[in-house]
Structures are given as C-alpha cells and as structure tokens.
Design an enzyme around this catalytic site. Sequence first.
Site, short mmCIF file in Angstrom:
data_model
loop_
_atom_site.label_atom_id
_atom_site.label_comp_id
_atom_site.label_asym_id
_atom_site.label_seq_id
_atom_site.Cartn_x
_atom_site.Cartn_y
_atom_site.Cartn_z
N CYS A 260 7.26 12.88 -4.23
CA CYS A 260 6.33 11.68 -4.41
C CYS A 260 6.65 10.77 -5.45
O CYS A 260 6.76 10.92 -6.51
CB CYS A 260 4.83 11.82 -4.68
N CYS B 89 9.28 5.83 -0.57
CA CYS B 89 7.97 6.56 -0.30
C CYS B 89 8.24 7.55 0.60
O CYS B 89 8.75 7.64 1.65
CB CYS B 89 7.12 5.39 0.26
#
Length: 229
Positions: free
Chosen positions: A83, A196
Amino acid sequence: MRLTGILGGMGPEATVLLMQRLIEAQPAKDDADHVPVLVFSNPQVPSRIKALIERTGPSPAPVLADMARRLEAAGAEALAMPCNTAHAYADDIRAAVKVPFIDMVAETAGHLAARHGAGTRVGFLASPAVRLTGVFDAPFADRGLVQVYPEDDAPVLALIRAVKAGRAGAEERAELARLATRLANDQDCAAILVACTELSLLTGGLPEGMDWTDSLDCLVEAIRLFATR
C-alpha cells in the site's frame, strides 16, 4: 529461503494480487521453489483516505505497528506492505520491530532512476494522500526524479474508490488508460507510475507502447530478492 511478513488488507484484492505476482515472478518447477510469505490481511486498518485526506478518521499507525509486531513474533525475517499511501506510516512500523522493512517507495524510486535517469518527469496515478503526505518526496529528490500529478485528483480518487467497491472491469481499465494518457501527453511525462495497489488491478488496460511502472511490481521483485539471497 527467508520469510517475509506482509502487512496486507489495504485492500484485500491488492494483497492477493501481490501474492499472484510473486508466484508469476519466481522461476519455479515445484512448490518448494516459490517464495515464502506470511500474510496478515487486515481490512480493518483505519482508512488512510479518512485519516490523511478527509482528516476525519483515526490514524492507522497503531494498528500497523501492532500488525508488524505480530508478524515479527510469528517468524517474519522482514516486513513489506503493498500500500503506497500507508508508507506515510513506515517509520511507525520500523520503530515497532527489529526486522528490516522492505520499503516499496524507495524500491520504486530506485527502479525508476535506474531505468530512466535523473531529470525524468514521472506522472503519478495515486491516491491524493500520496501527494499530500509527500511519501515519494525524499526518494525522488535523492535520485533527481520529478513528480508530476494530475491537475485534478478527483477522477483518480473516484477510480480508487470504485475498485475498493469491487468494480474493476473494462470501464475502470479504460478510465485508468485515459488518465495515464492525459498525464503522458498533456503534462509531458516520460514515464507513468501506478502508485496505488488498487489501480494495480487495472494495469491490463494501459495502452500498448506506454512506458509505465507499477510500484507493486517493484515490491514483488524486492521481496523475491530478499527471500532468495
């Protein structure tokens, strides 16, 4: 091989995608040839969007630190986290454990510098929180890379929310391609960075011939090398 603990669940599909790409990246003739990972998929990590963008939610830092300690106690010899936005809390994770943290942001910056060289304008497809928290600022500055973000963050954030809601089909892939093309053409970016891991689920729709890098792939290679050294 050495065991890597994965701080996952942000989101769950991105964590599964990391494991799939690890399998694909590792040359193997049998099960035992694959890279061992210990995955803690915790979708209850407080929202990074609410904490960092909306300023309405609790910090994810205590939960991430607790996850790190549990993975270390379970035998992880290094930690990794698929992440980008949560790397705003990388120092909290490092402070919680003694094992090394494989930094996806630093690995990505190193890859881009080696591939493109200093002065390259890199177009970011990422959560607005990545820009607001500056998680890529120091690694990019150290390597002479230039960060370029969309003039309007809203379409990118809307696409990330769509993936989190389970929509990752042809329409979403086409939207990622549109956003990437606009960055490359309108803002003169020589390289596109998918930063992302929700958007990593859509990269199959990026235009053929576009020069793009996915930070998830950079993390996969770093985990693979750690395990097999």
